[in-house]
Motif scaffolding. Structure first.
Motif, PDB file in Angstrom:
ATOM      1  N   LEU A   1     -21.282  32.400 -39.853  1.00  0.00           N
ATOM      2  CA  LEU A   1     -21.088  32.596 -38.291  1.00  0.00           C
ATOM      3  C   LEU A   1     -20.585  31.628 -37.632  1.00  0.00           C
ATOM      4  CD1 LEU A   1     -24.769  34.097 -37.288  1.00  0.00           C
ATOM      5  CD2 LEU A   1     -22.530  35.186 -37.206  1.00  0.00           C
ATOM      6  N   ALA A   2     -19.622  31.700 -36.592  1.00  0.00           N
ATOM      7  CA  ALA A   2     -19.056  30.609 -36.197  1.00  0.00           C
ATOM      8  C   ALA A   2     -19.906  29.905 -35.217  1.00  0.00           C
ATOM      9  CB  ALA A   2     -17.858  31.134 -34.999  1.00  0.00           C
ATOM     10  N   PRO A   3     -19.787  28.545 -35.092  1.00  0.00           N
ATOM     11  CA  PRO A   3     -20.522  27.703 -34.417  1.00  0.00           C
ATOM     12  C   PRO A   3     -20.476  27.968 -32.931  1.00  0.00           C
ATOM     13  CG  PRO A   3     -18.386  26.547 -35.048  1.00  0.00           C
ATOM     14  CD  PRO A   3     -18.540  27.598 -35.820  1.00  0.00           C
ATOM     15  N   PRO A   4     -21.607  27.506 -32.004  1.00  0.00           N
ATOM     16  CA  PRO A   4     -21.148  27.672 -30.560  1.00  0.00           C
ATOM     17  C   PRO A   4     -20.047  26.860 -30.082  1.00  0.00           C
ATOM     18  CG  PRO A   4     -23.371  26.459 -31.128  1.00  0.00           C
ATOM     19  CD  PRO A   4     -22.507  26.987 -32.374  1.00  0.00           C
ATOM     20  N   GLN A   5     -19.807  27.553 -28.826  1.00  0.00           N
ATOM     21  CA  GLN A   5     -18.425  26.618 -28.079  1.00  0.00           C
ATOM     22  C   GLN A   5     -18.963  25.526 -27.816  1.00  0.00           C
ATOM     23  OE1 GLN A   5     -17.081  29.477 -25.272  1.00  0.00           O
ATOM     24  NE2 GLN A   5     -15.929  30.754 -26.825  1.00  0.00           N
ATOM     25  N   PRO A   6     -18.023  24.432 -27.611  1.00  0.00           N
ATOM     26  CA  PRO A   6     -18.637  23.082 -27.228  1.00  0.00           C
ATOM     27  C   PRO A   6     -18.849  23.228 -25.788  1.00  0.00           C
ATOM     28  CG  PRO A   6     -16.272  22.949 -27.738  1.00  0.00           C
ATOM     29  CD  PRO A   6     -16.724  24.202 -28.135  1.00  0.00           C
ATOM     30  N   GLY A   7     -19.910  22.497 -25.440  1.00  0.00           N
ATOM     31  CA  GLY A   7     -20.360  22.596 -23.882  1.00  0.00           C
ATOM     32  C   GLY A   7     -21.047  23.676 -23.450  1.00  0.00           C
ATOM     33  N   ARG A   8     -21.312  24.829 -24.272  1.00  0.00           N
ATOM     34  CA  ARG A   8     -22.074  26.018 -24.025  1.00  0.00           C
ATOM     35  C   ARG A   8     -23.662  25.726 -23.605  1.00  0.00           C
ATOM     36  NH1 ARG A   8     -21.454  32.092 -26.405  1.00  0.00           N
ATOM     37  NH2 ARG A   8     -23.282  33.019 -25.443  1.00  0.00           N
ATOM     38  N   HIS A   9     -24.301  24.873 -24.299  1.00  0.00           N
ATOM     39  CA  HIS A   9     -25.550  24.612 -23.989  1.00  0.00           C
ATOM     40  C   HIS A   9     -26.075  23.275 -23.532  1.00  0.00           C
ATOM     41  CE1 HIS A   9     -26.282  28.493 -26.352  1.00  0.00           C
ATOM     42  NE2 HIS A   9     -25.794  27.909 -27.264  1.00  0.00           N
ATOM     43  N   ASP A  10     -24.779  22.665 -22.833  1.00  0.00           N
ATOM     44  CA  ASP A  10     -25.207  21.514 -22.096  1.00  0.00           C
ATOM     45  C   ASP A  10     -26.105  21.357 -21.002  1.00  0.00           C
ATOM     46  OD1 ASP A  10     -23.302  20.424 -24.191  1.00  0.00           O
ATOM     47  OD2 ASP A  10     -21.557  20.056 -22.666  1.00  0.00           O
ATOM     48  N   TRP A  11     -26.181  22.370 -20.230  1.00  0.00           N
ATOM     49  CA  TRP A  11     -27.020  22.168 -19.007  1.00  0.00           C
ATOM     50  C   TRP A  11     -28.421  22.369 -19.597  1.00  0.00           C
ATOM     51  CZ3 TRP A  11     -25.583  19.745 -15.268  1.00  0.00           C
ATOM     52  CH2 TRP A  11     -24.115  19.701 -14.780  1.00  0.00           C
ATOM     53  N   GLU A  12     -28.732  23.415 -20.497  1.00  0.00           N
ATOM     54  CA  GLU A  12     -29.915  23.593 -20.890  1.00  0.00           C
ATOM     55  C   GLU A  12     -30.485  22.355 -21.455  1.00  0.00           C
ATOM     56  OE1 GLU A  12     -31.779  26.392 -24.271  1.00  0.00           O
ATOM     57  OE2 GLU A  12     -30.079  27.006 -23.119  1.00  0.00           O
ATOM     58  N   ALA A  13     -29.586  21.794 -22.318  1.00  0.00           N
ATOM     59  CA  ALA A  13     -30.290  20.469 -23.030  1.00  0.00           C
ATOM     60  C   ALA A  13     -30.487  19.500 -21.989  1.00  0.00           C
ATOM     61  CB  ALA A  13     -29.175  20.109 -24.242  1.00  0.00           C
ATOM     62  N   LEU A  14     -29.506  19.366 -21.209  1.00  0.00           N
ATOM     63  CA  LEU A  14     -29.845  18.196 -20.221  1.00  0.00           C
ATOM     64  C   LEU A  14     -31.202  18.443 -19.451  1.00  0.00           C
ATOM     65  CD1 LEU A  14     -26.505  17.706 -18.476  1.00  0.00           C
ATOM     66  CD2 LEU A  14     -27.805  16.002 -20.041  1.00  0.00           C
ATOM     67  N   GLY A  15     -31.586  19.958 -19.235  1.00  0.00           N
ATOM     68  CA  GLY A  15     -32.901  20.183 -18.257  1.00  0.00           C
ATOM     69  C   GLY A  15     -34.010  19.843 -19.208  1.00  0.00           C
ATOM     70  N   GLU A  16     -33.690  20.143 -20.458  1.00  0.00           N
ATOM     71  CA  GLU A  16     -34.695  20.035 -21.610  1.00  0.00           C
ATOM     72  C   GLU A  16     -35.212  18.362 -21.648  1.00  0.00           C
ATOM     73  OE1 GLU A  16     -34.449  21.848 -25.041  1.00  0.00           O
ATOM     74  OE2 GLU A  16     -34.538  23.833 -24.521  1.00  0.00           O
ATOM     75  N   ILE A  17     -34.153  17.527 -21.549  1.00  0.00           N
ATOM     76  CA  ILE A  17     -34.307  16.096 -21.467  1.00  0.00           C
ATOM     77  C   ILE A  17     -34.838  15.761 -20.392  1.00  0.00           C
ATOM     78  CG2 ILE A  17     -33.002  13.942 -21.312  1.00  0.00           C
ATOM     79  CD1 ILE A  17     -30.803  15.250 -23.064  1.00  0.00           C
ATOM     80  N   ARG A  18     -34.664  16.219 -19.060  1.00  0.00           N
ATOM     81  CA  ARG A  18     -35.082  15.904 -17.873  1.00  0.00           C
ATOM     82  C   ARG A  18     -36.616  16.351 -17.822  1.00  0.00           C
ATOM     83  NH1 ARG A  18     -33.248  19.758 -13.938  1.00  0.00           N
ATOM     84  NH2 ARG A  18     -35.150  20.775 -14.543  1.00  0.00           N
ATOM     85  N   ASP A  19     -37.021  17.430 -18.457  1.00  0.00           N
ATOM     86  CA  ASP A  19     -38.272  17.876 -18.226  1.00  0.00           C
ATOM     87  C   ASP A  19     -39.247  16.972 -19.384  1.00  0.00           C
ATOM     88  OD1 ASP A  19     -38.046  19.837 -16.692  1.00  0.00           O
ATOM     89  OD2 ASP A  19     -37.750  21.477 -18.138  1.00  0.00           O
ATOM     90  N   HIS A  20     -38.502  16.415 -20.483  1.00  0.00           N
ATOM     91  CA  HIS A  20     -39.362  15.640 -21.362  1.00  0.00           C
ATOM     92  C   HIS A  20     -39.532  14.349 -20.780  1.00  0.00           C
ATOM     93  CE1 HIS A  20     -40.445  14.074 -25.110  1.00  0.00           C
ATOM     94  NE2 HIS A  20     -39.815  12.854 -24.899  1.00  0.00           N
ATOM     95  N   LEU A  21     -38.694  13.825 -20.070  1.00  0.00           N
ATOM     96  CA  LEU A  21     -38.718  12.671 -19.436  1.00  0.00           C
ATOM     97  C   LEU A  21     -39.669  12.604 -18.336  1.00  0.00           C
ATOM     98  CD1 LEU A  21     -35.245  11.324 -19.104  1.00  0.00           C
ATOM     99  CD2 LEU A  21     -36.976  10.307 -20.714  1.00  0.00           C
ATOM    100  N   ARG A  22     -39.876  13.693 -17.575  1.00  0.00           N
ATOM    101  CA  ARG A  22     -40.822  13.934 -16.521  1.00  0.00           C
ATOM    102  C   ARG A  22     -42.264  14.095 -17.120  1.00  0.00           C
ATOM    103  NH1 ARG A  22     -37.692  17.626 -11.983  1.00  0.00           N
ATOM    104  NH2 ARG A  22     -36.388  16.028 -11.491  1.00  0.00           N
ATOM    105  N   THR A  23     -42.621  14.900 -18.039  1.00  0.00           N
ATOM    106  CA  THR A  23     -43.779  15.490 -18.287  1.00  0.00           C
ATOM    107  C   THR A  23     -44.107  14.792 -19.752  1.00  0.00           C
ATOM    108  OG1 THR A  23     -42.834  17.472 -19.052  1.00  0.00           O
ATOM    109  CG2 THR A  23     -43.648  17.422 -17.042  1.00  0.00           C
ATOM    110  N   GLY A  24     -43.262  14.771 -20.609  1.00  0.00           N
ATOM    111  CA  GLY A  24     -43.404  14.280 -22.214  1.00  0.00           C
ATOM    112  C   GLY A  24     -43.342  15.623 -22.986  1.00  0.00           C
ATOM    113  N   ARG A  25     -43.209  16.743 -22.267  1.00  0.00           N
ATOM    114  CA  ARG A  25     -43.332  17.877 -23.120  1.00  0.00           C
ATOM    115  C   ARG A  25     -41.575  18.536 -22.707  1.00  0.00           C
ATOM    116  NH1 ARG A  25     -48.089  20.381 -20.563  1.00  0.00           N
ATOM    117  NH2 ARG A  25     -46.413  21.593 -19.853  1.00  0.00           N
ATOM    118  N   PRO A  26     -40.732  18.673 -23.839  1.00  0.00           N
ATOM    119  CA  PRO A  26     -39.491  19.297 -23.705  1.00  0.00           C
ATOM    120  C   PRO A  26     -39.593  20.703 -23.153  1.00  0.00           C
ATOM    121  CG  PRO A  26     -39.770  19.020 -25.968  1.00  0.00           C
ATOM    122  CD  PRO A  26     -40.794  18.293 -25.001  1.00  0.00           C
TER     123      PRO A  26
END
Length: 66
Positions: A20-45
């Motif tokens: 399978l081809a890898p995902p396009q660059p930048g495709r999951h950036d907003w989701e990853a940033l949201g998970e980082i934000r949640d992890h920093l706020r609550t300690g759970r990604p």
């Protein structure tokens, strides 16, 4: 080599190998940033996914299905 060129190279190599081809660059950036934000706020990604599930369960319990 920029990210788009690297993606094309990786997609070509995956096609040659029958993988399978890898995902396009930048495709999951907003989701990853949201998970980082949640992890920093609550300690759970996965805090955002848990909240969505809680709201879905609450609404499905309170609204009768036809």
């Amino acid at each position: 080599m920029n990210t788009n060129q690297q993606h094309l190279f990786d997609a070509y190599r995956a096609a040659q190998r029958g993988e399978l081809a890898p995902p396009q660059p930048g495709r999951h950036d907003w989701e990853a940033l949201g998970e980082i934000r949640d992890h920093l706020r609550t300690g759970r990604p996965d805090a955002r996914r848990r909240r969505k599930g809680w709201l879905r369960r609450l609404l499905s319990a309170s609204w009768p299905t036809p």
